[in-house]
Design an enzyme around this catalytic site. Structure first.
Site, PDB file in Angstrom:
ATOM      1  N   ASP A   1       2.377  -4.216  -7.483  1.00  0.00           N
ATOM      2  CA  ASP A   1       2.871  -4.020  -6.116  1.00  0.00           C
ATOM      3  C   ASP A   1       1.657  -3.587  -5.296  1.00  0.00           C
ATOM      4  O   ASP A   1       1.207  -2.451  -5.405  1.00  0.00           O
ATOM      5  CB  ASP A   1       3.967  -2.943  -6.117  1.00  0.00           C
ATOM      6  CG  ASP A   1       4.390  -2.524  -4.701  1.00  0.00           C
ATOM      7  OD1 ASP A   1       3.911  -3.137  -3.721  1.00  0.00           O
ATOM      8  OD2 ASP A   1       5.186  -1.573  -4.587  1.00  0.00           O
TER       9      ASP A   1
ATOM     10  N   LYS B   1      -3.836  -4.057   4.124  1.00  0.00           N
ATOM     11  CA  LYS B   1      -2.811  -5.095   4.023  1.00  0.00           C
ATOM     12  C   LYS B   1      -2.387  -5.608   5.403  1.00  0.00           C
ATOM     13  O   LYS B   1      -2.005  -6.758   5.562  1.00  0.00           O
ATOM     14  CB  LYS B   1      -1.613  -4.523   3.273  1.00  0.00           C
ATOM     15  CG  LYS B   1      -0.585  -5.549   2.852  1.00  0.00           C
ATOM     16  CD  LYS B   1       0.383  -4.892   1.913  1.00  0.00           C
ATOM     17  CE  LYS B   1       1.567  -5.753   1.601  1.00  0.00           C
ATOM     18  NZ  LYS B   1       2.454  -5.072   0.645  1.00  0.00           N
TER      19      LYS B   1
ATOM     20  N   GLU C   1       8.285  -8.938  -2.155  1.00  0.00           N
ATOM     21  CA  GLU C   1       8.629  -7.600  -2.633  1.00  0.00           C
ATOM     22  C   GLU C   1      10.140  -7.381  -2.803  1.00  0.00           C
ATOM     23  O   GLU C   1      10.572  -6.903  -3.857  1.00  0.00           O
ATOM     24  CB  GLU C   1       8.038  -6.544  -1.693  1.00  0.00           C
ATOM     25  CG  GLU C   1       6.531  -6.442  -1.863  1.00  0.00           C
ATOM     26  CD  GLU C   1       5.825  -5.890  -0.640  1.00  0.00           C
ATOM     27  OE1 GLU C   1       6.499  -5.317   0.236  1.00  0.00           O
ATOM     28  OE2 GLU C   1       4.603  -6.053  -0.556  1.00  0.00           O
TER      29      GLU C   1
ATOM     30  N   ASP D   1      13.729  -2.689   2.456  1.00  0.00           N
ATOM     31  CA  ASP D   1      12.464  -2.123   1.972  1.00  0.00           C
ATOM     32  C   ASP D   1      11.675  -1.559   3.147  1.00  0.00           C
ATOM     33  O   ASP D   1      11.101  -2.296   3.943  1.00  0.00           O
ATOM     34  CB  ASP D   1      11.661  -3.222   1.251  1.00  0.00           C
ATOM     35  CG  ASP D   1      10.328  -2.700   0.695  1.00  0.00           C
ATOM     36  OD1 ASP D   1       9.934  -1.562   1.030  1.00  0.00           O
ATOM     37  OD2 ASP D   1       9.690  -3.439  -0.075  1.00  0.00           O
TER      38      ASP D   1
HETATM   39 MG    MG Z   1       6.114  -1.427  -0.730  1.00  0.00          MG
END
Ligand code: MG
Ligand code: ADP
Length: 632
Positions: free
Chosen positions: A25, A87, A186, A208
């Protein structure tokens, strides 16, 4: 067109050296690495815990000083050499991220082709390189744990990541020495971990909410098959935004007492750390004491922060997760009541007010039994295990977030793969040449929902060369789009007579911002009536041009006596009427009125009918006397 899909039990990894596979992850804030042992996924822990903050400290000459917890601590002393939230920059252009520049303590620069670079000391880095340092740390952590090399991994990305962002993530993995078996979303990974645990069928929403991104996905789980029905989200929404608001509040108050105080990057990091800790503590406490000491600036700031006041600061950030949820439900063509479960993922879902909001949106109590930090990595490990051939009877399906298509005449978008199509997927469409003897066809690939390509995002262009010279409309170019399991697009164009072929892996230099994706979707709805009218006009004009061209060609041949039609026959054909109709259609084309164009086009077609019939008869008799139609 062959598609390579690795299905459980028919792994094509057999030639590859068997090595450890892990699931990663790669988070905006925190990253984790996990593996599967005896059918159970587990997080690999390091000396300083399970989470590896996605933070890197570098020296002035390109050396990596620290990654993870240590790098995060150093940011408070040496912000200029610390990089975080990389990211957010993955697969983006400088233009896409320049508004972020002011909020980041490191310097963003514009490189060739508008790409973004991060300057640390004397060195420039790509977001891909910086991410690879985090991945390398995770790889090494796993290697230490296993006592053997780790070479293969599944890496997760937000569901909303576009082609460029997925590419960038895959490249980062490669740079870290990992063979990236698969890039998966994800929430999909989270649902995989969740679905395997529960082994029941149903429709699941995965909410999420992490540090830097928000993702919502609606998945259908049936007989071990995971199908993503829709995805939505915001790659610029997360717990970071709440920290930033608290930080702004504190700085404003400090400046009230100490006018002229402008925090240095290190001081900003210290205040940010206090803000984040306060936020986390308020998930379990009614109030917290804020203490910010900056002796060098004579600051000793103290205040109480109550849960009530915190809620007022955080509310508008958290509320922004509502609309993507509603859109995702609508895109899945479902009603809230159709959902069976709502799953919470991401550290920010530990906030009681987030749970309340989710309960309100989905009209049920969300599932929070999974550890929100770990679920995604565990799911990635399970997927890695599937690809390595160890876990059977699970098939993972994902969807593409935006429609893909190519430009056709008049700048129109011809959609080949509509958004929310399950991937991997392949679709083929046929196109033709527009003028006689056209030997090249340019293929322009676009992403978006609008009718005209100018309103969509250009992804790539390539030219199909070497088409044999044929009359307009005779060549057939078949264009195949393949979106692979990583969500990366490949395009193949082939001229069917000759078999001439070109393939491109679409690798744009930058991706779409969320705002762009959202705007594109919104515009496609609000502009639909205007688009339809414009589309009708372009289509009418295009068709009219084709007929005008064909008629002019025949009239020319007739004038030059190239058509084998006797004078007697010619007299029966009213050529004057054909010419009149031709002029009328030409005028109509300039009128911008699709109804008029179509009317005149029909008139010209009726006027040319007798002539067309004669030409046809003539060529048939030619053929019967030993000549081919082409020789006429
Ligand atoms: Mg995450
Ligand atoms: P990402 O997926 O973006 O890497 P994570 O899922 O690791 O992020 O979540 C990190 C975010 O969760 C951070 O903003 C962190 O402050 C927040 N967070 C972690 N624990 C809590 C908590 N108990 N209460 C509120 N926020 C929390």
């Amino acid at each position: 067109m062959p598609i390579n899909i690795t299905l459980p039990g028919q792994s094509n990894e057999s030639q590859a050296p068997a090595g450890r596979v892990v699931g990663i992850d790669l988070g905006t804030t925190n990253s984790l690495v996990a593996y599967v042992e005896n059918g159970k996924a587990k997080i690999i822990e390091g000396a300083d815990g399970k989470l590896v903050p996605s933070v890197v400290t570098l020296d002035d000459y390109g050396g990596v000083v620290a990654v993870g917890v240590k790098a995060r601590q150093r940011s408070m002393m040496d912000a200029a050499h610390t990089v975080y939230s990389v990211k957010r920059l993955m697969g983006k252009s400088y233009q896409d991220v320049k508004k972020e520049a002011g909020m980041l303590s490191y310097k963003l620069l514009q490189a060739d082709e508008g790409l973004v670079r991060i300057q640390i000391g004397n060195k420039l880095y790509t977001p891909i390189e910086l991410s690879s340092f985090v991945l390398l740390e995770l790889k090494q952590r796993a290697e230490e744990f296993f006592g053997e090399p780790v070479t293969r991994a599944v890496i997760t990305v937000p569901a909303y990541f576009n082609d460029a962002q997925r590419h960038a993530t895959k490249d980062a993995g490669r740079l870290a020495g990992l063979d990236v078996l698969r890039i998966i979303s994800e929430p999909t990974a989270a649902a995989l971990a969740y679905g395997l645990d529960r082994k029941n069928d149903g429709t699941v929403a995965v909410y999420d909410f992490g540090g830097g991104t928000f993702d919502i996905s609606i998945l259908k789980i049936k007989n071990g098959i995971f199908e993503v029905l829709s995805t939505n989200g915001d790659t610029y929404l997360g717990g970071d935004d709440i920290d930033r608001r608290l930080m702004d509040l504190f700085i404003t108050q400090i400046q009230h007492i100490n006018p002229g105080f402008v925090p240095t990057p290190e001081q900003i990091q210290r205040i940010r750390t206090v803000a984040e800790k306060a936020k986390i503590d308020l998930s379990t406490h009614m109030k917290v004491m804020i203490e910010i000491d900056i002796p060098e600036a004579g600051i000793a700031y103290r205040r109480n922060l109550t849960n009530e006041e915190f809620k007022r600061v955080a509310k508008s950030v958290i509320d922004r997760t509502r609309k993507p949820c509603e859109d995702a439900i609508r895109d899945a063509k479902l009603d809230v009541d159709d959902l069976d479960e709502v799953v919470l993922v991401g550290g920010s879902t530990r906030m009681p007010m987030v749970k309340e909001l989710v309960k309100d949106i989905f009209k049920r109590k969300p599932h929070d039994e999974l550890n929100p930090d770990e679920t995604v990595a565990l799911g990635a490990a399970i997927q890695a295990d599937i690809l390595a051939g160890d876990t059977k009877d699970v098939l993972l399906l994902d969807v593409t977030a935006l429609s893909l298509g190519i430009e056709t005449m008049g700048g129109m978008m011809s959609t080949i793969i509509p958004r929310n199509t399950t991937i991997p997927t392949t679709a083929t469409d046929n196109y033709t040449t527009f003028v006689d003897d056209q030997t090249g066809v340019e293929i322009n690939v676009f992403q978006g929902e609008r009718d005209f390509v100018k309103d969509n995002r250009h992804l790539a262009s390539f030219t199909l060369k070497g088409i044999p010279p044929l009359p307009a409309g005779a060549a057939k170019v078949s264009v195949t789009f393949l979106i692979d399991a990583d969500g990366i697009l490949h395009v193949r164009a082939i001229e069917t007579h000759t078999g001439i072929e070109q393939t491109v892996a679409v690798k744009p230099s930058y991706g779409l911002t969320d705002e762009e994706v959202e705007r594109m979707l919104r515009d496609s709805i609000t502009n639909a009536p205007a688009d339809i009218a414009a589309r009708r006009l372009v289509e009418a004009k295009t068709e009219a041009q084709r007929i005008l061209g064909a008629t002019e060609k025949v009239l020319g041949q007739l004038r030059r006596g190239q058509l084998n039609i006797t004078a007697a026959k010619l007299k029966q054909i009213n050529v004057g009427a054909v010419i009149d109709a031709l002029y009328a259609l030409r005028r109509a084309v300039n009128s911008e009125d699709p109804v008029e164009i179509t009317k005149q086009q029909n008139l010209l077609e009726s006027a040319t009918e007798p002539l067309a019939k004669e030409i046809m008869n003539a060529s048939i008799s030619e053929a019967l006397t030993g000549k081919t139609v082409e020789q006429v």
